[in-house]
Scaffold this motif. Structure first.
Motif, PDB file in Angstrom:
ATOM      1  N   CYS A   1       0.865  -1.176   0.000  1.00  0.00           N
ATOM      2  CA  CYS A   1       0.000   0.000   0.000  1.00  0.00           C
ATOM      3  C   CYS A   1       0.904   1.230   0.000  1.00  0.00           C
ATOM      4  CB  CYS A   1      -0.896   0.019   1.227  1.00  0.00           C
ATOM      5  SG  CYS A   1      -1.982   1.466   1.265  1.00  0.00           S
ATOM      6  N   ILE A   2       0.681   2.111  -0.955  1.00  0.00           N
ATOM      7  CA  ILE A   2       1.387   3.395  -0.974  1.00  0.00           C
ATOM      8  C   ILE A   2       0.485   4.396  -0.270  1.00  0.00           C
ATOM      9  CG2 ILE A   2       2.355   5.228  -2.385  1.00  0.00           C
ATOM     10  CD1 ILE A   2       2.640   3.149  -4.657  1.00  0.00           C
ATOM     11  N   ILE A   3       0.978   4.958   0.831  1.00  0.00           N
ATOM     12  CA  ILE A   3       0.210   5.991   1.516  1.00  0.00           C
ATOM     13  C   ILE A   3       0.872   7.340   1.250  1.00  0.00           C
ATOM     14  CG2 ILE A   3      -0.776   4.464   3.254  1.00  0.00           C
ATOM     15  CD1 ILE A   3       1.250   5.500   5.257  1.00  0.00           C
ATOM     16  N   TYR A   4       0.031   8.351   1.150  1.00  0.00           N
ATOM     17  CA  TYR A   4       0.508   9.679   0.766  1.00  0.00           C
ATOM     18  C   TYR A   4      -0.451  10.730   1.319  1.00  0.00           C
ATOM     19  CZ  TYR A   4      -3.179   9.074  -2.668  1.00  0.00           C
ATOM     20  OH  TYR A   4      -4.397   8.837  -3.247  1.00  0.00           O
ATOM     21  N   ASN A   5      -0.012  11.978   1.350  1.00  0.00           N
ATOM     22  CA  ASN A   5      -0.882  13.084   1.751  1.00  0.00           C
ATOM     23  C   ASN A   5      -1.961  13.241   0.687  1.00  0.00           C
ATOM     24  OD1 ASN A   5       1.039  13.520   3.722  1.00  0.00           O
ATOM     25  ND2 ASN A   5       1.853  15.360   2.784  1.00  0.00           N
TER      26      ASN A   5
ATOM     27  N   LEU B   1       0.029  18.818  -5.117  1.00  0.00           N
ATOM     28  CA  LEU B   1      -0.417  17.797  -6.063  1.00  0.00           C
ATOM     29  C   LEU B   1       0.718  16.924  -6.583  1.00  0.00           C
ATOM     30  CD1 LEU B   1      -2.959  19.920  -8.109  1.00  0.00           C
ATOM     31  CD2 LEU B   1      -3.485  18.105  -6.460  1.00  0.00           C
ATOM     32  N   ASP B   2       1.967  17.387  -6.470  1.00  0.00           N
ATOM     33  CA  ASP B   2       3.078  16.610  -7.020  1.00  0.00           C
ATOM     34  C   ASP B   2       3.245  15.249  -6.349  1.00  0.00           C
ATOM     35  OD1 ASP B   2       4.226  17.372  -4.600  1.00  0.00           O
ATOM     36  OD2 ASP B   2       6.139  17.960  -5.498  1.00  0.00           O
ATOM     37  N   VAL B   3       2.658  15.072  -5.164  1.00  0.00           N
ATOM     38  CA  VAL B   3       2.730  13.769  -4.511  1.00  0.00           C
ATOM     39  C   VAL B   3       2.056  12.692  -5.365  1.00  0.00           C
ATOM     40  CG1 VAL B   3       0.634  13.933  -3.092  1.00  0.00           C
ATOM     41  CG2 VAL B   3       2.565  12.554  -2.306  1.00  0.00           C
ATOM     42  N   LEU B   4       1.044  13.073  -6.154  1.00  0.00           N
ATOM     43  CA  LEU B   4       0.368  12.095  -7.014  1.00  0.00           C
ATOM     44  C   LEU B   4       1.302  11.595  -8.110  1.00  0.00           C
ATOM     45  CD1 LEU B   4      -3.120  13.818  -7.233  1.00  0.00           C
ATOM     46  CD2 LEU B   4      -2.396  11.964  -5.703  1.00  0.00           C
TER      47      LEU B   4
ATOM     48  N   PHE C   1       3.696  -4.762   3.018  1.00  0.00           N
ATOM     49  CA  PHE C   1       4.468  -3.601   3.435  1.00  0.00           C
ATOM     50  C   PHE C   1       3.815  -2.335   2.920  1.00  0.00           C
ATOM     51  CE2 PHE C   1       6.269  -4.815  -0.594  1.00  0.00           C
ATOM     52  CZ  PHE C   1       6.632  -3.652  -1.232  1.00  0.00           C
ATOM     53  N   VAL C   2       4.259  -1.213   3.471  1.00  0.00           N
ATOM     54  CA  VAL C   2       3.729   0.110   3.129  1.00  0.00           C
ATOM     55  C   VAL C   2       4.867   0.960   2.599  1.00  0.00           C
ATOM     56  CG1 VAL C   2       2.763   2.236   4.097  1.00  0.00           C
ATOM     57  CG2 VAL C   2       1.894   0.016   4.845  1.00  0.00           C
ATOM     58  N   PHE C   3       4.614   1.645   1.488  1.00  0.00           N
ATOM     59  CA  PHE C   3       5.545   2.671   1.009  1.00  0.00           C
ATOM     60  C   PHE C   3       4.950   3.992   1.468  1.00  0.00           C
ATOM     61  CE2 PHE C   3       8.200   5.360  -1.322  1.00  0.00           C
ATOM     62  CZ  PHE C   3       9.265   4.620  -1.807  1.00  0.00           C
ATOM     63  N   ASN C   4       5.641   4.645   2.388  1.00  0.00           N
ATOM     64  CA  ASN C   4       5.087   5.786   3.092  1.00  0.00           C
ATOM     65  C   ASN C   4       5.606   7.101   2.530  1.00  0.00           C
ATOM     66  OD1 ASN C   4       4.166   7.621   4.924  1.00  0.00           O
ATOM     67  ND2 ASN C   4       4.977   6.589   6.717  1.00  0.00           N
ATOM     68  N   LEU C   5       4.719   7.880   1.910  1.00  0.00           N
ATOM     69  CA  LEU C   5       5.045   9.219   1.422  1.00  0.00           C
ATOM     70  C   LEU C   5       4.397  10.308   2.268  1.00  0.00           C
ATOM     71  CD1 LEU C   5       4.630   8.637  -2.418  1.00  0.00           C
ATOM     72  CD2 LEU C   5       6.772   8.864  -1.138  1.00  0.00           C
ATOM     73  N   VAL C   6       3.799   9.936   3.391  1.00  0.00           N
ATOM     74  CA  VAL C   6       3.097  10.904   4.239  1.00  0.00           C
ATOM     75  C   VAL C   6       4.108  11.755   4.994  1.00  0.00           C
ATOM     76  CG1 VAL C   6       1.544  11.206   6.205  1.00  0.00           C
ATOM     77  CG2 VAL C   6       1.081   9.431   4.503  1.00  0.00           C
ATOM     78  N   ASN C   7       3.891  13.052   4.932  1.00  0.00           N
ATOM     79  CA  ASN C   7       4.703  14.004   5.684  1.00  0.00           C
ATOM     80  C   ASN C   7       3.846  15.241   5.880  1.00  0.00           C
ATOM     81  OD1 ASN C   7       6.854  15.066   7.005  1.00  0.00           O
ATOM     82  ND2 ASN C   7       8.045  15.527   5.191  1.00  0.00           N
TER      83      ASN C   7
END
Length: 101
Positions: free
Chosen positions: A5-9, A20-23, A63-69
């Motif tokens: 799962c890729i998590i992101y803001n 929007l660049d997180v997408l 596993f998780v790929f975490n882009l949250v900040n």
């Protein structure tokens, strides 16, 4: 097949390009994980993060790929999300972008 799962803001309504660049980042990571034979799904994280991460824990990705900040203020409580901390309470194996970028 391993599942990630890729998590992101989750960009807010009316978000500017810098939010929007997180997408684009998610799409780039997703593409390469799929090329590696990994099943991938996405989950945008909002200010309802605790419930969303609890759902994520129940989904049991490998596993998780975490882009949250993100920083959030709730009343007098200030919460600073650090990419390396969001999944720890649920003991979900995690990879975060600062390991690679």
């Amino acid at each position: 097949m391993r599942r990630c799962c890729i998590i992101y803001n989750e960009p807010r309504e009316g978000a500017l390009a810098d939010e929007l660049d997180v997408l684009d980042q998610v799409a780039h990571i997703e593409k390469h994980l799929i090329e590696l034979g990994i099943s991938v799904y996405r989950k945008g994280i909002t200010e309802n993060f605790m419930a969303e991460v609890a759902v994520l824990a129940n989904e049991k990705p490998d596993f998780v790929f975490n882009l949250v900040n993100r920083s959030i203020t709730k009343g007098n409580l200030f919460i600073l999300f650090r990419r390396s901390l969001i999944c720890i309470p649920f003991l979900i194996p995690e990879i975060h972008s600062s390991q690679y970028f």
